[in-house]
Write an enzyme that holds these catalytic residues in place. Structure first.
Site, PDB file in Angstrom:
ATOM      1  N   GLN A 176       0.898  -0.701  -0.185  1.00 25.96           N
ATOM      2  CA  GLN A 176       0.029   0.393   0.385  1.00 25.96           C
ATOM      3  C   GLN A 176       1.261   0.937   0.182  1.00 25.96           C
ATOM      4  O   GLN A 176       0.812   1.687  -0.766  1.00 25.96           O
ATOM      5  CB  GLN A 176      -0.906  -0.169   0.920  1.00 25.96           C
ATOM      6  CG  GLN A 176      -2.156  -0.896   1.309  1.00 25.96           C
ATOM      7  CD  GLN A 176      -3.040  -1.312   1.955  1.00 25.96           C
ATOM      8  OE1 GLN A 176      -2.973  -0.286   3.652  1.00 25.96           O
ATOM      9  NE2 GLN A 176      -3.683  -2.234   2.719  1.00 25.96           N
ATOM     10  N   ASP A 327      -2.408 -11.498   4.571  1.00 29.17           N
ATOM     11  CA  ASP A 327      -3.758 -11.451   4.680  1.00 29.17           C
ATOM     12  C   ASP A 327      -4.196 -12.654   5.245  1.00 29.17           C
ATOM     13  O   ASP A 327      -5.304 -13.076   5.547  1.00 29.17           O
ATOM     14  CB  ASP A 327      -4.402 -10.769   3.469  1.00 29.17           C
ATOM     15  CG  ASP A 327      -4.458  -8.988   3.256  1.00 29.17           C
ATOM     16  OD1 ASP A 327      -3.875  -8.521   4.270  1.00 29.17           O
ATOM     17  OD2 ASP A 327      -4.683  -8.921   2.328  1.00 29.17           O
ATOM     18  N   ARG A 403     -11.710 -10.600   7.254  1.00 28.82           N
ATOM     19  CA  ARG A 403     -11.018 -11.927   7.241  1.00 28.82           C
ATOM     20  C   ARG A 403     -11.178 -12.847   8.626  1.00 28.82           C
ATOM     21  O   ARG A 403     -11.083 -14.086   8.772  1.00 28.82           O
ATOM     22  CB  ARG A 403      -9.806 -11.478   6.958  1.00 28.82           C
ATOM     23  CG  ARG A 403      -9.233 -10.682   5.538  1.00 28.82           C
ATOM     24  CD  ARG A 403      -7.935 -10.376   5.105  1.00 28.82           C
ATOM     25  NE  ARG A 403      -7.494 -10.460   4.208  1.00 28.82           N
ATOM     26  CZ  ARG A 403      -8.477 -10.244   2.540  1.00 28.82           C
ATOM     27  NH1 ARG A 403      -9.383 -11.802   2.437  1.00 28.82           N
ATOM     28  NH2 ARG A 403      -8.435  -9.614   1.562  1.00 28.82           N
TER      29      ARG A 403
END
Length: 449
Positions: A176, A327, A403
């Site tokens: 990011q 993730d 998640r």
């Protein structure tokens, strides 16, 4: 309580064998970028397979607010009529990025070298996340920001009137941050350089080249990854076919591995080496996964996955792999609970500043379900129960994190007693068809209302 509205408690119960095809949605990271780069190109970009989760839809709205024409043509099919590099216009209202850290940070980069003000906000989870890691390098271009303590949202970014090119070494592995700097560099003169000690997911670099930017990558003598972008190109509109998301595929894949007798087919999953750390790790743990029909789609390597229930063993996951599976650690920790032996996950401190503190959230939920864990700031250790089985029986807090919610629901499918999550509504941000897809495989997941 979810900021998406009324919380949706959900429960997963021990299921029979999972069978069938799991056609997971398009890749979220690529979907965000396709919309943004399409908006910065001159002409019409056509996107197929776009993930239509809340996170990506918020990015589409943001591109509209900045002056691009973004049109949904059909399921997963979108067109973007771009305004060109430097062509964004000042938005008339606050840009709300919902739950998406990727969306807000990439858009901040895209507007940082435009001479106007943009105010960003998000949901309760996003407003807790630090933005200084992005606003600090954007300040080097000449952008200014005013926000809450520690640079948290709501935040106003004042774009640089006369941006300058930047050379920036990322202090932590973060796609990011890298992407925000490169996006800002598009509208700066000269060459913008980003240096990474550890290579992170490279969708931005791939897509920039695909849209016609002049970009080079090299490995420095000390082993760092160096990216050089020449600013102010004219980006050419593209046809972008979004591959299926490996992070979403992780949930049916991991469920099949721990639910006895399962065999699941997952077609067209991205196998980008900067994203496939989970699958490498699962194979090392003894997972029966075959990678069939490898090919390239939309500039990304993909393969079809065939996954069968497996007897797994605990391993130590090398810290240098963390960036390629950041993730997926929550659902990996669930798989580790069903393995024989201990799984050690190091280099995971980035999980502390995701949608929630994912290390803490998973540790507390695993403990409540009878799994022994150890943790510190940068490590999560799971002592697998193997043939003893996972007790389950707890209600786990999701902390408005999609998640976390999906990981504990996967755990409930193989636990001795049902596992409940306090709020499954955030799942819609990244995997809006999760419930329907899992039900189609035979998973016993229900809403408690």
């Amino acid at each position: 309580m979810s900021s998406h509205g009324t919380p949706i408690p959900m429960t997963a119960r021990k299921s029979g064998p999972l069978k069938g095809t799991a056609a997971v949605p398009g890749d979220k990271s690529i979907s965000h970028r396709a919309l943004i780069f399409g908006a910065m190109a001159v002409g019409e970009t056509k996107i197929t397979g776009l993930l239509e989760g809340e996170d990506v839809l918020d990015t589409a709205k943001a591109m509209q607010a900045l002056g691009a024409d973004v049109i949904r043509e059909g399921a997963g099919e979108w067109t973007v009529h771009g305004v060109g590099v430097g062509g964004f216009t000042e938005p008339a209202d606050v840009i709300d990025c919902g739950n998406s850290g990727t969306g807000v940070r990439l858009i901040m980069g895209a507007v940082a070298t435009h001479d106007f003000c943009t105010t960003f906000t998000g949901d309760g989870s996003l407003r807790k996340r630090p933005m200084g890691r992005v606003t600090d390098p954007l300040a080097l271009f000449g952008a200014q920001s005013v926000g809450r303590s520690e640079g948290r949202l709501p935040l106003t970014l004042i774009g640089a009137a006369e941006p300058v090119p930047v050379e920036y070494e990322t202090p932590v592995p973060s796609a990011q941050v890298k992407s925000a700097v490169l996006l800002a560099g598009l509208n700066a003169p000269g060459q913008t350089v980003v240096i990474e000690k550890e290579m992170t997911r490279d969708h931005t670099e791939r897509m920039l080249v695909g849209f016609g930017a002049e970009l080079t990558t090299e490995t420095t003598p000390d082993g760092y990854h160096k990216i050089t972008l020449t600013g102010r190109p004219e980006l050419t509109p593209q046809e972008v076919a979004v591959p299926r998301d490996p992070s979403s595929a992780a949930f049916p894949v991991c469920a099949a591995l721990i639910v006895e007798g399962s065999e699941v087919f997952v077609p067209g999953v991205s196998q980008n080496t900067t994203r496939n750390g989970l699958y490498t790790t699962l194979v090392e743990m003894g997972a029966d996964i075959s990678f069939e029909n490898p090919r390239t789609e939309g500039g990304e390597p993909v393969a079809d996955l065939r996954v069968k229930y497996s007897q797994l063993k605990g391993i130590e996951v090398p810290s240098e792999r963390a960036a390629s599976m950041i993730d997926e650690f929550p659902v990996l920790s669930v798989v580790a609970a069903f393995a024989e032996g201990t799984t050690v996950m190091r280099g995971v401190k980035e999980l502390r500043v995701k949608e929630s503190d994912r290390i803490d959230a998973m540790a507390r939920g695993l403990e409540a379900c009878g799994v022994e864990i150890e943790e510190d700031h940068d490590t999560l250790i799971v002592h697998g129960r193997g043939s003893k089985g996972v007790k389950g029986g707890a209600t786990c807090a999701t902390h408005i994190d999609h998640r976390i919610a999906m990981s504990f629901l996967v755990m409930g499918l193989a636990s001795d007693t049902p596992v409940t999550v306090d709020d499954g509504s955030p799942i819609a941000t990244s995997f809006p068809v999760f419930e329907k897809l899992m039900a189609g495989l035979g998973a016993a997941i229900t809403r408690n209302n």
